[in-house]
Each structure stands twice: as C-alpha cells, then as structure tokens.
Motif scaffolding. Structure first.
Motif, PDB file in Angstrom:
ATOM      1  N   ILE A  75       0.834  -1.202   0.000  1.00 21.52           N
ATOM      2  CA  ILE A  75       0.000   0.000   0.000  1.00 21.52           C
ATOM      3  C   ILE A  75       0.869   1.252   0.000  1.00 21.52           C
ATOM      4  O   ILE A  75       0.596   2.230  -0.703  1.00 21.52           O
ATOM      5  CB  ILE A  75      -0.948   0.008   1.213  1.00 21.52           C
ATOM      6  N   ALA A  76       1.957   1.207   0.777  1.00 22.87           N
ATOM      7  CA  ALA A  76       2.875   2.352   0.819  1.00 22.87           C
ATOM      8  C   ALA A  76       3.492   2.603  -0.553  1.00 22.87           C
ATOM      9  O   ALA A  76       3.657   3.755  -0.979  1.00 22.87           O
ATOM     10  CB  ALA A  76       3.967   2.104   1.849  1.00 22.87           C
ATOM     11  N   MET A  77       3.834   1.524  -1.269  1.00 23.20           N
ATOM     12  CA  MET A  77       4.392   1.656  -2.612  1.00 23.20           C
ATOM     13  C   MET A  77       3.351   2.219  -3.572  1.00 23.20           C
ATOM     14  O   MET A  77       3.647   3.091  -4.401  1.00 23.20           O
ATOM     15  CB  MET A  77       4.893   0.292  -3.107  1.00 23.20           C
ATOM     16  N   LEU A  78       2.121   1.742  -3.455  1.00 28.55           N
ATOM     17  CA  LEU A  78       1.047   2.235  -4.319  1.00 28.55           C
ATOM     18  C   LEU A  78       0.735   3.697  -4.033  1.00 28.55           C
ATOM     19  O   LEU A  78       0.413   4.463  -4.942  1.00 28.55           O
ATOM     20  CB  LEU A  78      -0.216   1.382  -4.116  1.00 28.55           C
ATOM     21  N   GLU A  79       0.857   4.078  -2.765  1.00 27.13           N
ATOM     22  CA  GLU A  79       0.626   5.479  -2.404  1.00 27.13           C
ATOM     23  C   GLU A  79       1.718   6.361  -2.990  1.00 27.13           C
ATOM     24  O   GLU A  79       1.448   7.459  -3.479  1.00 27.13           O
ATOM     25  CB  GLU A  79       0.581   5.623  -0.882  1.00 27.13           C
ATOM     26  N   GLN A  80       2.940   5.861  -2.982  1.00 26.72           N
ATOM     27  CA  GLN A  80       4.046   6.614  -3.571  1.00 26.72           C
ATOM     28  C   GLN A  80       3.858   6.765  -5.076  1.00 26.72           C
ATOM     29  O   GLN A  80       4.226   7.791  -5.658  1.00 26.72           O
ATOM     30  CB  GLN A  80       5.378   5.906  -3.275  1.00 26.72           C
ATOM     31  N   ASP A  81       3.259   5.758  -5.698  1.00 24.17           N
ATOM     32  CA  ASP A  81       3.009   5.797  -7.143  1.00 24.17           C
ATOM     33  C   ASP A  81       1.785   6.639  -7.495  1.00 24.17           C
ATOM     34  O   ASP A  81       1.511   6.877  -8.675  1.00 24.17           O
ATOM     35  CB  ASP A  81       2.803   4.375  -7.688  1.00 24.17           C
ATOM     36  N   GLY A  82       1.015   7.032  -6.495  1.00 20.99           N
ATOM     37  CA  GLY A  82      -0.147   7.870  -6.751  1.00 20.99           C
ATOM     38  C   GLY A  82      -1.429   7.118  -7.026  1.00 20.99           C
ATOM     39  O   GLY A  82      -2.419   7.712  -7.468  1.00 20.99           O
ATOM     40  N   PHE A  83      -1.457   5.810  -6.754  1.00 22.26           N
ATOM     41  CA  PHE A  83      -2.664   5.023  -7.011  1.00 22.26           C
ATOM     42  C   PHE A  83      -3.648   5.082  -5.844  1.00 22.26           C
ATOM     43  O   PHE A  83      -4.860   5.015  -6.047  1.00 22.26           O
ATOM     44  CB  PHE A  83      -2.308   3.558  -7.296  1.00 22.26           C
ATOM     45  N   VAL A  84      -3.131   5.156  -4.629  1.00 22.39           N
ATOM     46  CA  VAL A  84      -3.992   5.192  -3.457  1.00 22.39           C
ATOM     47  C   VAL A  84      -3.483   6.263  -2.486  1.00 22.39           C
ATOM     48  O   VAL A  84      -2.366   6.768  -2.634  1.00 22.39           O
ATOM     49  CB  VAL A  84      -4.038   3.830  -2.723  1.00 22.39           C
ATOM     50  N   LYS A  85      -4.311   6.585  -1.505  1.00 24.68           N
ATOM     51  CA  LYS A  85      -3.856   7.448  -0.420  1.00 24.68           C
ATOM     52  C   LYS A  85      -4.550   7.017   0.869  1.00 24.68           C
ATOM     53  O   LYS A  85      -5.680   6.507   0.848  1.00 24.68           O
ATOM     54  CB  LYS A  85      -4.126   8.919  -0.722  1.00 24.68           C
ATOM     55  N   THR A  86      -3.857   7.183   1.966  1.00 26.29           N
ATOM     56  CA  THR A  86      -4.406   6.827   3.263  1.00 26.29           C
ATOM     57  C   THR A  86      -5.058   8.060   3.875  1.00 26.29           C
ATOM     58  O   THR A  86      -4.425   9.099   4.037  1.00 26.29           O
ATOM     59  CB  THR A  86      -3.303   6.305   4.198  1.00 26.29           C
ATOM     60  N   VAL A  87      -6.343   7.930   4.190  1.00 22.06           N
ATOM     61  CA  VAL A  87      -7.106   9.027   4.763  1.00 22.06           C
ATOM     62  C   VAL A  87      -7.317   8.742   6.251  1.00 22.06           C
ATOM     63  O   VAL A  87      -7.885   7.710   6.598  1.00 22.06           O
ATOM     64  CB  VAL A  87      -8.465   9.188   4.060  1.00 22.06           C
ATOM     65  N   PRO A  88      -6.858   9.617   7.130  1.00 23.33           N
ATOM     66  CA  PRO A  88      -7.022   9.399   8.576  1.00 23.33           C
ATOM     67  C   PRO A  88      -8.475   9.117   8.954  1.00 23.33           C
ATOM     68  O   PRO A  88      -9.388   9.802   8.501  1.00 23.33           O
ATOM     69  CB  PRO A  88      -6.531  10.718   9.191  1.00 23.33           C
ATOM     70  N   ARG A  89      -8.679   8.089   9.778  1.00 25.31           N
ATOM     71  CA  ARG A  89      -9.976   7.683  10.317  1.00 25.31           C
ATOM     72  C   ARG A  89     -10.949   7.182   9.251  1.00 25.31           C
ATOM     73  O   ARG A  89     -12.111   6.930   9.541  1.00 25.31           O
ATOM     74  CB  ARG A  89     -10.621   8.830  11.119  1.00 25.31           C
ATOM     75  N   ARG A  90     -10.460   7.041   8.018  1.00 29.84           N
ATOM     76  CA  ARG A  90     -11.337   6.512   6.962  1.00 29.84           C
ATOM     77  C   ARG A  90     -10.765   5.264   6.317  1.00 29.84           C
ATOM     78  O   ARG A  90     -11.479   4.318   6.025  1.00 29.84           O
ATOM     79  CB  ARG A  90     -11.583   7.584   5.883  1.00 29.84           C
ATOM     80  N   GLY A  91      -9.473   5.251   6.080  1.00 31.80           N
ATOM     81  CA  GLY A  91      -8.851   4.078   5.485  1.00 31.80           C
ATOM     82  C   GLY A  91      -8.113   4.397   4.205  1.00 31.80           C
ATOM     83  O   GLY A  91      -7.650   5.519   4.000  1.00 31.80           O
ATOM     84  N   ILE A  92      -8.043   3.414   3.332  1.00 35.42           N
ATOM     85  CA  ILE A  92      -7.279   3.523   2.100  1.00 35.42           C
ATOM     86  C   ILE A  92      -8.243   3.773   0.937  1.00 35.42           C
ATOM     87  O   ILE A  92      -9.166   2.985   0.708  1.00 35.42           O
ATOM     88  CB  ILE A  92      -6.483   2.228   1.843  1.00 35.42           C
ATOM     89  N   VAL A  93      -8.040   4.853   0.228  1.00 34.43           N
ATOM     90  CA  VAL A  93      -8.925   5.208  -0.875  1.00 34.43           C
ATOM     91  C   VAL A  93      -8.143   5.211  -2.184  1.00 34.43           C
ATOM     92  O   VAL A  93      -6.996   5.657  -2.236  1.00 34.43           O
ATOM     93  CB  VAL A  93      -9.584   6.587  -0.626  1.00 34.43           C
ATOM     94  N   VAL A  94      -8.765   4.679  -3.227  1.00 35.66           N
ATOM     95  CA  VAL A  94      -8.159   4.703  -4.554  1.00 35.66           C
ATOM     96  C   VAL A  94      -8.261   6.130  -5.089  1.00 35.66           C
ATOM     97  O   VAL A  94      -9.338   6.735  -5.061  1.00 35.66           O
ATOM     98  CB  VAL A  94      -8.862   3.712  -5.509  1.00 35.66           C
ATOM     99  N   VAL A  95      -7.151   6.662  -5.560  1.00 37.71           N
ATOM    100  CA  VAL A  95      -7.097   8.061  -5.984  1.00 37.71           C
ATOM    101  C   VAL A  95      -7.867   8.276  -7.282  1.00 37.71           C
ATOM    102  O   VAL A  95      -7.707   7.525  -8.250  1.00 37.71           O
ATOM    103  CB  VAL A  95      -5.627   8.518  -6.164  1.00 37.71           C
ATOM    104  N   ARG A  96      -8.709   9.283  -7.269  1.00 33.19           N
ATOM    105  CA  ARG A  96      -9.387   9.710  -8.492  1.00 33.19           C
ATOM    106  C   ARG A  96      -8.930  11.129  -8.819  1.00 33.19           C
ATOM    107  O   ARG A  96      -8.693  11.935  -7.931  1.00 33.19           O
ATOM    108  CB  ARG A  96     -10.910   9.674  -8.325  1.00 33.19           C
ATOM    109  N   ARG A  97      -8.823  11.406 -10.097  1.00 29.72           N
ATOM    110  CA  ARG A  97      -8.322  12.703 -10.543  1.00 29.72           C
ATOM    111  C   ARG A  97      -9.452  13.708 -10.737  1.00 29.72           C
ATOM    112  O   ARG A  97     -10.604  13.332 -10.968  1.00 29.72           O
ATOM    113  CB  ARG A  97      -7.555  12.532 -11.863  1.00 29.72           C
ATOM    114  N   THR A  98      -9.094  14.974 -10.685  1.00 35.26           N
ATOM    115  CA  THR A  98     -10.065  16.026 -10.969  1.00 35.26           C
ATOM    116  C   THR A  98     -10.347  16.061 -12.469  1.00 35.26           C
ATOM    117  O   THR A  98      -9.602  15.478 -13.282  1.00 35.26           O
ATOM    118  CB  THR A  98      -9.528  17.399 -10.544  1.00 35.26           C
TER     119      THR A  98
END
Length: 243
Positions: A75-98
């Motif tokens: 997950i940390a690697m995926l977050e570094q790649d920009g695929f996911v991000k960890t949201v405090p008190r919510r969990g792991i969310v797949v990144v969506r673009r504007t």
C-alpha cells in the motif's frame, strides 16, 4: 596480497557468477502483493460512481493469503506511485483525478496513441492491423453500439489498448498503463452518451482504414483527433457525467 579463492564454473555460467543479495521472503511477498493490488486497481472502474473506492487492509490480507505486513508495504508503494492514499480515520482510498487532471491525461494519451499509430503503419504486420477490426465485428447498422453499451464499451477499451500494444514500443505501453486507470474510466462514462456513441464506431474504423493503407500522417491524425475529441467532451461535460 591474497587473491580470492577461485571456484569452478562452466564457461556458460561464468557471466552469471555475480554478487547478488538473496531476496528475503517478506520482500518477495511485498512485491507480489504490490503487483497483485496494482493489477486489480487498474482493472477497477473507479469512475462508475461518485462515491470513493475504499480498500480494506484486512480483507486484502485474507484474499491474497499473506500477512498484513506485506500488504501495508505494498500500500505504501502504491501510495508513492499515486494510485492510493491513506485518509485518517477513513482508510485507504483509490485516488481519483479532478476533471482538469483527466483532461490533461487524455490529451497526453492522444499524443502517445498518435505516435503508436505512426509506428504501426511502418512496422506492424498486415494481418495484425486487420485483426483490429475484430473488436467491432459485432457492431454495425443492424446492431448499433448504443443498443449494446456495456459490450461496446469493453470493445472500445480493448481496441485502444491493442493499438498501443501493436506499436511494439514498450515505453509507450508503460506510459499509457500509468494513465489507463483514469482515461479508461472516463471513456466508459462517456461512451453511453448518444452524441459520443454516434461518432465512436466510424472514427475507430477510420483509424483502422488509415493503418491498413499505411498512410502514416492520416493514421496519426485520426488517432490523435479521436482521443482529443474525448478530451474536449470531458472538458465541456465532465460535471454531468456523474448525474
């Protein structure tokens, strides 16, 4: 000065006798988890709903059959790649673009795909180019794409992936894979709109015709204009796609 003790090795193996550190089991699990999760995310339709797409660490651990440690590392690697991000008190969310970011991505895809078309006209085999027609063989005036949206949407995405692959340029393949998740999602959202569906099939067939004719400039232009049309549509109607 003492010389290193020589070991016997066959001539065929001499070049492979290099210093290398053994991969620890946990590292292997981390990498395997990373590849499995990345592949799964790339296959997701994260723009099918306005709701965020969440990942559950415990569920992922159970489904992949590994402990939660390599899952966290992946997950940390995926977050570094920009695929996911960890949201405090919510969990792991797949990144969506504007919308603006998506438009930029689609424009980048247009440039890459037009280069793929150029390469195809000079290197691809005739039978491989002709095989692109198979993606749309089940559609026509008697079986309109707009009447079979889900099926046509899959054919549409597969065609664009095949176009990149047929260029036989691994750099293009890798670069488009990085933006595939987002561009594919918006292609699927827009393909059901009548004003997009009506032009989609003729434009695809036009690209194939130019490729078959080995008309490099025309193939490049048609591939680029087709995808830039998507960028223009998203820019104009992006906010409506979730309504």
């Amino acid at each position: 000065m003492a010389t290193p003790k020589e070991t016997k090795a066959s001539p065929a193996m001499a070049e492979a006798d290099i210093a290398i550190v053994r991969i620890a089991p946990e590292t292997s699990f981390k990498n395997k988890a990373y590849e499995a999760l990345k592949e799964a995310i790339l296959k997701m339709d994260i723009y099918a709903t306005p709701e965020p797409v969440m990942l559950d660490e415990r569920a992922l651990s159970e489904r992949l059959g590994v402990s939660r440690t390599p899952i966290r590392e992946a997950i940390a690697m995926l977050e570094q790649d920009g695929f996911v991000k960890t949201v405090p008190r919510r969990g792991i969310v797949v990144v969506r673009r504007t919308k603006a970011e998506i438009v930029d991505m689609i424009r980048a895809w247009a440039a890459l795909e037009s280069m793929a078309a150029r390469l195809i006209t000079t290197t691809a085999r005739k039978k491989d180019i002709t095989a692109l027609r198979d993606f749309f063989k089940d559609f026509g005036s008697d079986r309109r794409p707009e009447d079979h949206i889900e099926e046509y949407s899959k054919a549409n995405i597969a065609f664009h992936q095949a176009l990149i692959s047929l260029s036989e340029n691994q750099v293009l393949v890798d670069m488009t894979n990085d933006i595939l998740l987002h561009v594919r999602g918006y292609r699927q959202l827009t393909i059901g709109r009548k004003d997009r569906t009506a032009t989609s099939l003729p434009e695809h067939l036009g690209i194939i015709e130019a490729l078959e004719a080995r008309d490099t400039e025309l193939a490049e232009k048609r591939a680029r204009d087709h995808t830039l049309g998507l960028a223009a549509y998203v820019e104009a109607h992006g906010q409506e796609l979730f309504t």
